[in-house]
Design an enzyme around this catalytic site. Sequence first.
Site, PDB file in Angstrom:
ATOM      1  N   ALA A 123      81.438  71.212  59.095  1.00 62.56           N
ATOM      2  CA  ALA A 123      81.493  72.668  58.987  1.00 62.56           C
ATOM      3  C   ALA A 123      80.197  73.220  59.564  1.00 62.56           C
ATOM      4  O   ALA A 123      79.138  72.614  59.407  1.00 62.56           O
ATOM      5  CB  ALA A 123      81.634  73.087  57.532  1.00 62.56           C
TER       6      ALA A 123
ATOM      7  N   LYS B 262      86.141  79.011  61.401  1.00 65.23           N
ATOM      8  CA  LYS B 262      85.564  79.167  60.056  1.00 65.23           C
ATOM      9  C   LYS B 262      84.995  80.579  59.916  1.00 65.23           C
ATOM     10  O   LYS B 262      84.095  80.965  60.662  1.00 65.23           O
ATOM     11  CB  LYS B 262      84.453  78.129  59.855  1.00 65.23           C
ATOM     12  CG  LYS B 262      83.690  78.330  58.550  1.00 65.23           C
ATOM     13  CD  LYS B 262      82.597  77.298  58.350  1.00 65.23           C
ATOM     14  CE  LYS B 262      81.715  77.701  57.180  1.00 65.23           C
ATOM     15  NZ  LYS B 262      80.607  76.793  56.958  1.00 65.23           N
TER      16      LYS B 262
HETATM   17  C1  LIG Z   1      77.606  64.320  52.785  1.00 62.45           C
HETATM   18  C2  LIG Z   1      77.154  65.072  53.986  1.00 62.45           C
HETATM   19  C3  LIG Z   1      77.872  66.194  54.402  1.00 62.45           C
HETATM   20  C4  LIG Z   1      77.435  66.937  55.505  1.00 62.45           C
HETATM   21  N1  LIG Z   1      78.103  68.059  55.860  1.00 62.45           N
HETATM   22  C5  LIG Z   1      77.608  68.833  56.860  1.00 62.45           C
HETATM   23  C6  LIG Z   1      78.252  70.036  57.247  1.00 62.45           C
HETATM   24  O1  LIG Z   1      79.307  70.390  56.756  1.00 62.45           O
HETATM   25  N2  LIG Z   1      77.669  70.773  58.216  1.00 62.45           N
HETATM   26  C7  LIG Z   1      76.504  70.404  58.821  1.00 62.45           C
HETATM   27  O2  LIG Z   1      75.990  71.135  59.669  1.00 62.45           O
HETATM   28  N3  LIG Z   1      75.923  69.249  58.509  1.00 62.45           N
HETATM   29  C8  LIG Z   1      76.443  68.460  57.552  1.00 62.45           C
HETATM   30  N4  LIG Z   1      75.830  67.295  57.240  1.00 62.45           N
HETATM   31  C9  LIG Z   1      74.715  66.850  58.034  1.00 62.45           C
HETATM   32  C10 LIG Z   1      75.220  66.279  59.323  1.00 62.45           C
HETATM   33  O3  LIG Z   1      76.110  65.211  59.079  1.00 62.45           O
HETATM   34  C11 LIG Z   1      74.084  65.811  60.166  1.00 62.45           C
HETATM   35  O4  LIG Z   1      73.089  66.783  60.228  1.00 62.45           O
HETATM   36  C12 LIG Z   1      74.525  65.542  61.552  1.00 62.45           C
HETATM   37  O5  LIG Z   1      75.638  64.704  61.563  1.00 62.45           O
HETATM   38  C13 LIG Z   1      73.432  64.932  62.336  1.00 62.45           C
HETATM   39  O6  LIG Z   1      73.235  63.612  61.953  1.00 62.45           O
HETATM   40  P1  LIG Z   1      72.206  62.817  62.788  1.00 62.45           P
HETATM   41  O7  LIG Z   1      72.628  62.865  64.216  1.00 62.45           O
HETATM   42  O8  LIG Z   1      70.862  63.290  62.441  1.00 62.45           O
HETATM   43  O9  LIG Z   1      72.341  61.338  62.198  1.00 62.45           O
HETATM   44  P2  LIG Z   1      73.508  60.204  62.389  1.00 62.45           P
HETATM   45  O10 LIG Z   1      74.835  60.792  62.577  1.00 62.45           O
HETATM   46  O11 LIG Z   1      73.309  59.283  61.241  1.00 62.45           O
HETATM   47  O12 LIG Z   1      73.084  59.488  63.712  1.00 62.45           O
HETATM   48  C14 LIG Z   1      72.045  58.550  63.737  1.00 62.45           C
HETATM   49  C15 LIG Z   1      72.071  57.808  65.049  1.00 62.45           C
HETATM   50  O13 LIG Z   1      70.942  56.953  65.109  1.00 62.45           O
HETATM   51  C16 LIG Z   1      71.349  55.674  65.527  1.00 62.45           C
HETATM   52  N5  LIG Z   1      70.452  54.662  64.999  1.00 62.45           N
HETATM   53  C17 LIG Z   1      69.964  54.555  63.734  1.00 62.45           C
HETATM   54  N6  LIG Z   1      69.187  53.461  63.630  1.00 62.45           N
HETATM   55  C18 LIG Z   1      69.173  52.893  64.866  1.00 62.45           C
HETATM   56  C19 LIG Z   1      68.575  51.712  65.409  1.00 62.45           C
HETATM   57  N7  LIG Z   1      67.839  50.886  64.666  1.00 62.45           N
HETATM   58  N8  LIG Z   1      68.794  51.439  66.708  1.00 62.45           N
HETATM   59  C20 LIG Z   1      69.558  52.247  67.489  1.00 62.45           C
HETATM   60  N9  LIG Z   1      70.140  53.356  67.037  1.00 62.45           N
HETATM   61  C21 LIG Z   1      69.973  53.664  65.740  1.00 62.45           C
HETATM   62  C22 LIG Z   1      72.767  55.536  64.973  1.00 62.45           C
HETATM   63  O14 LIG Z   1      73.487  54.544  65.654  1.00 62.45           O
HETATM   64  C23 LIG Z   1      73.301  56.921  65.246  1.00 62.45           C
HETATM   65  O15 LIG Z   1      73.742  57.007  66.570  1.00 62.45           O
HETATM   66  C24 LIG Z   1      76.280  66.519  56.187  1.00 62.45           C
HETATM   67  C25 LIG Z   1      75.604  65.377  55.811  1.00 62.45           C
HETATM   68  C26 LIG Z   1      76.026  64.637  54.714  1.00 62.45           C
HETATM   69  C27 LIG Z   1      75.275  63.423  54.311  1.00 62.45           C
END
Ligand SMILES: Cc1cc2nc3c(=O)[nH]c(=O)nc-3n(C[C@H](O)[C@H](O)[C@H](O)COP(=O)(O)OP(=O)(O)OC[C@H]3O[C@@H](n4cnc5c(N)ncnc54)[C@H](O)[C@@H]3O)c2cc1C
Length: 492
Positions: free
Chosen positions: A49, A77
């Site tokens: 969302a 939304k």
């Molecule tokens: C329960 C929950 C609900 C959520 N709901 C919402 C919502 O409704 N709206 C919203 O805006 N946000 C929401 N969020 C937050 C949202 O999911 C994240 O902000 C968004 O997905 C970004 O995640 P990210 O890219 O930071 O991390 P991730 O999606 O975890 O990506 C991390 C990346 O790093 C890589 N990586 C990690 N370690 C290594 C390694 N050692 N070597 C190589 N690659 C590595 C992984 O492979 C992956 O590609 C929610 C989060 C949670 C926990």
Amino acid sequence: MTLSFKRIVVVGGGTAGWMAAAALATALKGSSVELVESDEIGIVGVGEATFPSIRNFHRLLGIDEAEFLRATKGSYKLGIEFRDWRAVGESYFHTFGDFGELSGPNAVWGQYHRLGEASLGALGEQCLSSVMASKGRFMVPRVEHRFDYAYHFDAVLYAAFLRKLAEQRGVRRTEGRIVDVARRADGAIDRLLLADGRVVAGDLYIDCSGFASLLLGRALEEPFVDFSHWLPVDRAWAVPSERIGTELTPCTRATALEAGWAWRIPLQDRIGNGHVFASRYLDEESARAQLLQQLDGPALAEPRLLRFQTGHRARAWVHNVVALGLSGGFLEPLESTSIFLIQRGLGKLIDLLLSGAPLSEPVVADYNGLNARQFARVRDFIILHYCLSARRDSALWRAMTTMELPDTLAFKIHAWRKAGALQQYDLEGFDATSWLAIHAGMGHWPEHTDPSLGDMTRAEALAGLQWRRERIIEAVAAMPTHGAFLRGMLGR
Ligand SMILES: Cc1cc2nc3c(=O)[nH]c(=O)nc-3n(C[C@H](O)[C@H](O)[C@H](O)COP(=O)(O)OP(=O)(O)OC[C@H]3O[C@@H](n4cnc5c(N)ncnc54)[C@H](O)[C@@H]3O)c2cc1C
């Protein structure tokens, strides 16, 4: 500090990583962008969302709305329906809408409150987009409409969609697990070592490695500013379910439960569900069972458990590392603000890089100050949803309604309660109308009202509000359902 950004390395390919890679490759023509991600580790994939600002992000990247919605099985939304937050059985909407003037004799909320007239219904009936949401209607705003909208989408498909776009714009993707990080004598990151022995090196590293916080947290050991005494939720079960029924709701739903709350996010082909809860008040198995009770259709997979801590790294930018997304911090997803915070951090970073000016210590310190304040502003807004509750039926609700609030929030609540003032600080994520929607939805009204409201007679005020309410009802009745509008947009 002289920081080059000729070679930018993005660590992580979740929403944050691909947003960063796509935007940097679009904005900075003279830099190379390489993204490293590990298929083995995968992504969080539950951020489904969003906040209206995502539409600006798409505009800057030249993303076509229909193409994006098709690729991500997305929906529209208008805001969030909050169920059971003030008391079990009560609900209200916080939509990205408008309540007219907010102060002076024409203030809609002010006259509504002064009149105390039951026939007017809830204050939400004075807001076009809240009525649209409650009736399941949607259309993109016309010039005469004053509301905004965002999207729901499948987060895994969104990352894949942005990946395609980023690669078309020259981003190089390297698949592999980072097992070690080498630092230079000055403390900055020098290179990354992958499990198969390959080395990736850059000048500027964007840490989008999720909760692992590989560079900022693990390698640079930047301290974490813990918010869990205010926002104690630390677990979430997430599960998709079948979409039952014909119509798509144009809003997220957040239902307050015993030790947290459950989300319901409608997508084209399924519903995304989750239960965010505080493990200090509820064990994981009971929380899982509570989530399954919330589903409107059969679960499509086994529920997945995520563990987290609310708060953020003290500084988002240290040496040549800038963290975006979960690696930099996380507030619970009640108001869907993670992607919004990624976008703000990224936008500011690109502005700085585009300026071509030397990236000196004060510039970086300013970036870090802005980032910390943005987290604090959103934190306060989220706490507001809990602390105004009349619920005392479980340990979580008793704690959330009696705890000491952050000073910034305590002042805002005081200003509203005593004088009906919707105080705003700098870098707010939510405007005064959003704060009003929560105060009103939670039945939290000022003790004293503005004397200028009396410039209008009660009869005039009532006629004005009745007129506004009726025009909204008429306008909404003429709008298509969300499902019909979406099908038209998708060309189906
Ligand atoms: C329960 C929950 C609900 C959520 N709901 C919402 C919502 O409704 N709206 C919203 O805006 N946000 C929401 N969020 C937050 C949202 O999911 C994240 O902000 C968004 O997905 C970004 O995640 P990210 O890219 O930071 O991390 P991730 O999606 O975890 O990506 C991390 C990346 O790093 C890589 N990586 C990690 N370690 C290594 C390694 N050692 N070597 C190589 N690659 C590595 C992984 O492979 C992956 O590609 C929610 C989060 C949670 C926990």
